[in-house]
Design a protein around this motif. Structure first.
Motif, PDB file in Angstrom:
ATOM      1  N   GLU A  35       0.773  -1.070   0.009  1.00 62.86           N
ATOM      2  CA  GLU A  35      -0.053   0.195  -0.046  1.00 62.86           C
ATOM      3  C   GLU A  35       0.791   1.269  -0.112  1.00 62.86           C
ATOM      4  O   GLU A  35       0.550   2.150  -0.541  1.00 62.86           O
ATOM      5  CB  GLU A  35      -1.173   0.087   1.262  1.00 62.86           C
ATOM      6  CG  GLU A  35      -2.029  -1.100   1.232  1.00 62.86           C
ATOM      7  CD  GLU A  35      -3.082  -1.015   0.181  1.00 62.86           C
ATOM      8  OE1 GLU A  35      -3.119   0.240  -0.372  1.00 62.86           O
ATOM      9  OE2 GLU A  35      -3.621  -1.965  -0.326  1.00 62.86           O
ATOM     10  N   TYR A  78       0.103   4.586 -16.919  1.00 66.00           N
ATOM     11  CA  TYR A  78      -0.604   4.760 -15.608  1.00 66.00           C
ATOM     12  C   TYR A  78       0.535   5.788 -14.915  1.00 66.00           C
ATOM     13  O   TYR A  78       1.571   5.412 -14.489  1.00 66.00           O
ATOM     14  CB  TYR A  78      -0.971   3.436 -14.788  1.00 66.00           C
ATOM     15  CG  TYR A  78      -1.660   3.510 -13.616  1.00 66.00           C
ATOM     16  CD1 TYR A  78      -2.984   3.869 -13.625  1.00 66.00           C
ATOM     17  CD2 TYR A  78      -0.980   3.723 -12.475  1.00 66.00           C
ATOM     18  CE1 TYR A  78      -3.646   3.921 -12.425  1.00 66.00           C
ATOM     19  CE2 TYR A  78      -1.703   4.023 -10.978  1.00 66.00           C
ATOM     20  CZ  TYR A  78      -2.962   3.899 -11.188  1.00 66.00           C
ATOM     21  OH  TYR A  78      -3.720   4.026  -9.824  1.00 66.00           O
ATOM     22  N   ASP A 101      -4.535   2.386  -7.968  1.00 66.57           N
ATOM     23  CA  ASP A 101      -5.799   1.826  -8.021  1.00 66.57           C
ATOM     24  C   ASP A 101      -5.929   0.530  -8.950  1.00 66.57           C
ATOM     25  O   ASP A 101      -5.520   0.888 -10.185  1.00 66.57           O
ATOM     26  CB  ASP A 101      -6.660   3.088  -8.899  1.00 66.57           C
ATOM     27  CG  ASP A 101      -8.153   2.486  -8.906  1.00 66.57           C
ATOM     28  OD1 ASP A 101      -8.452   1.239  -9.225  1.00 66.57           O
ATOM     29  OD2 ASP A 101      -8.894   3.561  -8.872  1.00 66.57           O
ATOM     30  N   ARG A 102      -5.782  -0.317  -8.364  1.00 66.39           N
ATOM     31  CA  ARG A 102      -5.483  -1.662  -8.968  1.00 66.39           C
ATOM     32  C   ARG A 102      -6.390  -2.139  -9.993  1.00 66.39           C
ATOM     33  O   ARG A 102      -5.907  -2.593 -11.318  1.00 66.39           O
ATOM     34  CB  ARG A 102      -5.630  -2.814  -8.092  1.00 66.39           C
ATOM     35  CG  ARG A 102      -4.702  -2.679  -6.492  1.00 66.39           C
ATOM     36  CD  ARG A 102      -4.870  -3.689  -5.582  1.00 66.39           C
ATOM     37  NE  ARG A 102      -4.333  -3.102  -4.332  1.00 66.39           N
ATOM     38  CZ  ARG A 102      -2.591  -3.332  -3.937  1.00 66.39           C
ATOM     39  NH1 ARG A 102      -2.088  -3.596  -4.766  1.00 66.39           N
ATOM     40  NH2 ARG A 102      -2.562  -2.602  -2.869  1.00 66.39           N
ATOM     41  N   THR A 103      -7.803  -1.637 -10.044  1.00 70.31           N
ATOM     42  CA  THR A 103      -8.543  -1.948 -11.073  1.00 70.31           C
ATOM     43  C   THR A 103      -8.207  -1.049 -12.385  1.00 70.31           C
ATOM     44  O   THR A 103      -8.278  -1.502 -13.499  1.00 70.31           O
ATOM     45  CB  THR A 103     -10.024  -1.584 -10.788  1.00 70.31           C
ATOM     46  OG1 THR A 103     -10.439  -2.471  -9.428  1.00 70.31           O
ATOM     47  CG2 THR A 103     -11.136  -1.864 -11.639  1.00 70.31           C
ATOM     48  N   GLU A 104      -8.044   0.129 -12.081  1.00 71.59           N
ATOM     49  CA  GLU A 104      -7.624   1.084 -13.197  1.00 71.59           C
ATOM     50  C   GLU A 104      -6.260   0.773 -13.916  1.00 71.59           C
ATOM     51  O   GLU A 104      -6.321   0.772 -15.187  1.00 71.59           O
ATOM     52  CB  GLU A 104      -7.611   2.671 -12.868  1.00 71.59           C
ATOM     53  CG  GLU A 104      -7.370   3.614 -13.717  1.00 71.59           C
ATOM     54  CD  GLU A 104      -7.298   4.886 -13.311  1.00 71.59           C
ATOM     55  OE1 GLU A 104      -6.794   5.735 -13.874  1.00 71.59           O
ATOM     56  OE2 GLU A 104      -7.931   5.246 -11.998  1.00 71.59           O
TER      57      GLU A 104
END
Length: 423
Positions: free
Chosen positions: A78, A107, A113-116
């Motif tokens: 994190e 990115y 933001d793992r999904t993005e």
């Protein structure tokens, strides 16, 4: 006889362990870890046309990279700010000038933001050229700012196609900026030329190179490098030594980086109070091909040019880093003057590296200097006092242990002999 041999071996092992424990006490770091700012990692992925090749676990190299990235994104700590940059992902044409500008930030480096990030990775398709040099320059800009650790992880399946912008020279220029950035490289199914280029890029910044031929290897290595970025580190401070002691910068205890030209002298100054000890070490890295037989010299001299102590090391071409160090304890003042002035000690760093014709000599070789000014030896809990300043303690302890071990061994021998005679 077997029992006696084992006892003798055990006694010798005990003595060796005691000697090792006293002669090599644990060292202390010269500085405290920094890293108040969040660690940053920029994953730089080669998306050139060659990534379509199907030779990694039955699938394409691109498929292996996507799978590895998805797993890495799930496992990223994190506290790590992570970004993704591509090279060769957008321009499919044949114009070399345009193809060598094909690098983009997929990115941005920041909170993850793992999904993005996974959605962005899923859109990638092998396309164009392999502009490694331009991509590294842009990635260094992505990580600019802050005092936390900075790491670029480059994944490529081929050598750069945009010479004369040599990516190895680019890595040296990035290292010469003194921003504490490390580049690690991973080669997918590498050939000899690509392995040499990626190794050179990594070595220029103190990073690592790894060959990868399976998807799980890629995942494990990238995870390891991202986790390593989260570890607290001591960030070196960029400094610039002078060509003479009188012009040298004054350094405090800490870790410093500099660049030194071939055969050049670099000077630094350190103030040492009475009763203190100066401990200094220097490492010079050969980040390019150098001739065999070279050396590094570190001297401590007074401002008047008198040599106090020196440390030196030589190499024969089998190591990429050469290190040496020195220690200078300054005696306490004989009078009761608590305001006795500090002594200005000049540190001179000289190297005898040389290169063959055609090898660039600029920027200079990377130099790392550690300076530590501590209280001089005096107490038994001081590492220097116990190991070196009071060496007779170690000698007396070894004599005592040897005497006791001899008594025990003699008693055991007599007891064994008595049992043998009785039987």
């Amino acid at each position: 006889m077997i029992t006696r041999t084992r006892l003798a071996t055990g006694a010798c092992a005990l003595l060796a362990a005691l000697a090792a424990g006293m002669a090599f006490p644990a060292g202390a770091a010269a500085g405290e870890p920094t890293g108040e700012d969040a660690p940053k990692v920029d994953l730089v992925l080669d998306v050139s046309g060659s990534m379509r090749t199907r030779d990694i676990d039955g699938g394409t190299r691109m498929a292996a990279a996507k799978q590895a990235f998805n797993e890495v994104l799930d496992a990223t700590p994190e506290e790590v700010q992570l970004g993704i940059r591509t090279l060769g992902a957008d321009y499919p044409g044949d114009d070399r000038k345009t193809g060598c500008k094909d690098t983009a930030q997929l990115y941005p480096v920041g909170p993850l933001d793992r999904t993005e990030a996974k959605t962005a990775v899923a859109t990638l398709s092998p396309t164009g050229w392999t502009p490694i040099g331009p991509a590294l320059l842009k990635a260094a800009d992505d990580l600019d700012g802050g005092d936390g650790s900075k790491r670029i992880v480059l994944i490529s399946d081929g050598e750069d196609t945009c010479a004369p912008l040599d990516p190895c020279e680019v890595a040296r220029e990035i290292a010469a900026k003194g921003i504490g950035l490390t580049i690690d490289t991973l080669g997918l199914v590498p050939n000899t030329k690509m392995r040499q280029q990626l190794s050179c890029i990594a070595e220029a910044t103190g990073g690592t190179y790894t060959s990868v031929e399976h998807t799980d290897e890629l995942t494990d290595k990238v995870n390891q490098l991202v986790d390593r970025a989260a570890d607290p580190v001591v960030t070196p401070v960029a400094t610039e030594g002078a060509d003479a002691c009188a012009k040298a910068p004054t350094l405090k205890s800490g870790l410093y980086t500099d660049r030194e030209e071939f055969g050049q002298q670099r000077w630094y100054r350190v103030d040492v109070e009475p009763g203190q000890e100066l401990r200094a070490s220097v490492s010079v890295g050969a980040d390019r091909a150098v001739n065999p037989s070279y050396g590094v010299l570190l001297r401590a001299v007074t401002v008047h040019g008198r040599e106090i102590v020196r440390g030196e090391a030589t190499g024969n071409g089998r190591t990429d880093v050469l290190s040496t160090g020195l220690r200078y304890p300054k005696q306490e003042s004989d009078d009761d003057d608590a305001d006795a002035p500090a002594e200005a000690v000049c540190l001179q760093v000289t190297n005898s590296f040389s290169v063959a014709s055609g090898v660039k000599t600029t920027p200079g070789l990377p130099l790392e200097l550690t300076v530590d000014v501590v209280d001089g030896p005096g107490d038994s809990d001081d590492v220097a006092a116990f190991g070196l300043g009071r060496g007779w303690w170690l000698l007396g302890l070894l004599v005592l242990v040897g005497f006791l071990a001899g008594l025990v061994w003699g008693w055991l021998s007599r007891w064994r002999f008595a049992i043998w005679r009785t039987n």
